[in-house]
Motif scaffolding. Structure first.
Motif, short mmCIF file in Angstrom:
data_model
loop_
_atom_site.label_atom_id
_atom_site.label_comp_id
_atom_site.label_asym_id
_atom_site.label_seq_id
_atom_site.Cartn_x
_atom_site.Cartn_y
_atom_site.Cartn_z
N GLN A 34 0.83 -1.19 0.00
CA GLN A 34 0.00 0.00 0.00
C GLN A 34 0.88 1.25 0.00
OE1 GLN A 34 -2.98 -0.77 3.04
NE2 GLN A 34 -4.22 0.93 2.35
N PHE A 36 0.69 5.28 1.00
CA PHE A 36 -0.06 6.24 1.79
C PHE A 36 0.53 7.64 1.58
CE2 PHE A 36 -2.66 3.63 4.63
CZ PHE A 36 -2.02 2.41 4.60
N GLN A 38 0.89 11.28 3.86
CA GLN A 38 0.74 11.86 5.19
C GLN A 38 1.07 13.34 5.12
OE1 GLN A 38 3.25 10.30 8.41
NE2 GLN A 38 1.57 10.65 9.85
N GLY A 41 1.08 16.82 10.61
CA GLY A 41 0.12 16.83 11.71
C GLY A 41 -1.13 16.02 11.45
N LYS A 42 -1.11 15.23 10.40
CA LYS A 42 -2.30 14.45 10.04
C LYS A 42 -2.00 12.96 10.05
CE LYS A 42 -5.13 17.86 9.05
NZ LYS A 42 -6.42 18.06 9.77
N GLY A 43 -3.05 12.18 9.95
CA GLY A 43 -2.89 10.74 9.83
C GLY A 43 -2.55 10.36 8.40
N LEU A 44 -2.68 9.08 8.11
CA LEU A 44 -2.32 8.56 6.79
C LEU A 44 -3.56 8.41 5.93
CD1 LEU A 44 0.07 7.73 8.70
CD2 LEU A 44 0.36 5.75 7.23
N LEU A 89 4.37 7.28 2.11
CA LEU A 89 4.82 6.08 2.82
C LEU A 89 4.40 4.82 2.07
CD1 LEU A 89 3.70 7.39 6.27
CD2 LEU A 89 6.04 6.70 5.83
N LEU A 100 1.02 -3.98 9.02
CA LEU A 100 1.68 -3.29 7.92
C LEU A 100 3.10 -2.93 8.36
CD1 LEU A 100 -1.12 -0.87 6.67
CD2 LEU A 100 -0.30 -2.95 5.57
N PHE A 102 6.05 -0.52 7.54
CA PHE A 102 6.21 0.74 6.83
C PHE A 102 7.67 1.06 6.57
CE2 PHE A 102 2.12 2.94 6.77
CZ PHE A 102 1.37 2.20 7.66
N GLY A 103 7.91 1.78 5.46
CA GLY A 103 9.18 2.45 5.25
C GLY A 103 9.18 3.77 6.00
N LYS A 104 10.32 4.49 5.93
CA LYS A 104 10.42 5.77 6.63
C LYS A 104 9.78 6.91 5.85
CE LYS A 104 14.61 4.63 9.20
NZ LYS A 104 16.00 5.02 9.52
N TYR B 35 -0.78 2.27 16.28
CA TYR B 35 0.58 2.39 15.77
C TYR B 35 1.31 3.49 16.55
CZ TYR B 35 -0.63 -0.23 11.49
OH TYR B 35 -1.01 -1.19 10.59
N GLY B 40 10.31 11.07 11.98
CA GLY B 40 11.22 10.63 10.93
C GLY B 40 11.14 9.16 10.59
N GLN B 41 10.23 8.44 11.25
CA GLN B 41 10.08 7.00 11.01
C GLN B 41 8.68 6.70 10.46
OE1 GLN B 41 12.62 4.73 11.96
NE2 GLN B 41 13.87 6.51 12.49
N GLY B 42 8.55 5.50 9.91
CA GLY B 42 7.23 5.04 9.56
C GLY B 42 6.51 4.51 10.80
N PRO B 43 5.20 4.40 10.75
CA PRO B 43 4.46 3.86 11.89
C PRO B 43 4.85 2.41 12.19
CG PRO B 43 2.98 4.98 10.36
CD PRO B 43 4.30 4.85 9.67
N LEU B 91 -1.06 6.63 16.48
CA LEU B 91 -2.09 6.58 15.44
C LEU B 91 -3.00 5.39 15.67
CD1 LEU B 91 0.28 7.18 12.42
CD2 LEU B 91 -1.49 8.76 13.14
N PHE B 104 -6.93 5.65 8.84
CA PHE B 104 -6.21 6.20 9.98
C PHE B 104 -6.87 7.45 10.52
CE2 PHE B 104 -2.14 3.94 10.38
CZ PHE B 104 -2.21 3.12 9.26
N GLY B 105 -6.77 7.63 11.85
CA GLY B 105 -7.11 8.88 12.49
C GLY B 105 -5.94 9.85 12.38
N ASP B 106 -6.13 11.08 12.90
CA ASP B 106 -5.09 12.09 12.82
C ASP B 106 -4.01 11.93 13.89
OD1 ASP B 106 -7.23 14.83 11.71
OD2 ASP B 106 -6.14 13.28 10.60
N ARG B 109 -0.31 13.43 19.43
CA ARG B 109 1.12 13.73 19.54
C ARG B 109 1.49 13.82 21.01
NH1 ARG B 109 4.87 15.40 16.07
NH2 ARG B 109 3.26 15.73 14.47
#
Lengths: 112, 113
Positions: A34, A36, A38, A41-44, A89, A100, A102-104, B35, B40-43, B91, B104-106, B109
């Motif tokens: 998948q 995505f 982003q 300040g938001k989700g995916l 992502l 899932l 994920f990559g960075k 998650y 700087g990283q993925g979830p 998340l 996903f939700g927002d 933080r």
């Protein structure tokens, strides 16, 4: 353990350019992949989902391809716009679970 | 349809304090995920519920993190006590079934001082 790598980490392009984002994964036994988006300040937001039996998926100006044997996927964005600026992502689901991996991400900036 | 709702949006606490996050998934979604996304990283998946049962919590630091999903709908994730390394965005995601795309939700933080 599935490792997902995205190249480049950051990309800046002028508006109107076509661009390619790359994703590679170490275990080819995947269930699906998948892409995505982003925003800060938001989700995916899910863009495209490719099942393991598929080679590509398209949605509007986005096209994602999958080559399981080589462990690679690309996201092609045609005629980029400033609104495309975000982090993209790649995430892989393996056959052995539902999580899932994920990559960075690739941080994309499209300048007017 | 309404999306995945999370609260609070932001939380600042001192180390060793406790904190809780809340998630309301999309109506009818049986699968819920938490998650952790470090800057700087993925979830990274912490825990996955199918209805109100835990499917995968292999990456949840169980000495300090706990989660529950009441009546197979809302979920809470708790950290007690918090460490500096827990600073991240948490998340929540849900899907109709385990095979369907995740929404996903927002996120929340969390900053640890």
């Amino acid at each position: 353990k599935q490792e997902v790598t995205q190249i480049p980490a950051a990309l800046s392009v002028p508006e109107g350019e076509n661009l390619v984002l790359n994703c590679s994964f170490t275990d080819s036994a995947i269930y699906n992949l998948q892409w995505f988006r982003q925003d800060p300040g938001k989700g995916l937001t899910s863009l495209l989902l490719i099942q393991s039996s598929q080679r590509e998926q398209t949605s509007g100006r986005l096209n994602a391809s999958l080559d399981k044997s080589s462990g690679r996927s690309t996201l092609y964005i045609a005629a980029s716009q400033p609104g495309d600026s975000a982090t993209y992502l790649c995430a892989v689901r393996t056959n052995s679970g539902y999580a899932l991996n994920f990559g960075k991400g690739t941080s994309l900036l499209v300048t007017p | 349809e309404a999306g995945v709702a999370q609260s609070p949006r932001y939380k600042i606490i001192e180390k060793r304090q406790s904190v809780a996050f809340w998630c309301n998934p999309i109506s009818g979604h049986a699968t819920l995920y938490w998650y952790q996304q470090i800057l700087g990283q993925g979830p990274k998946l912490l825990i996955q519920f199918q209805n109100n049962g835990v499917v995968d919590d292999s990456q949840l630091p169980k000495d300090r993190f706990s989660a529950e999903r009441l009546k197979g709908v809302d979920s809470t994730l708790k950290i007690q006590p918090a460490k500096l390394e827990d600073s991240a965005v948490y998340l929540c995601a849900s899907s109709l079934t385990r095979d369907q795309p995740q929404h996903f939700g927002d996120g929340t933080r969390l900053s640890i001082l």
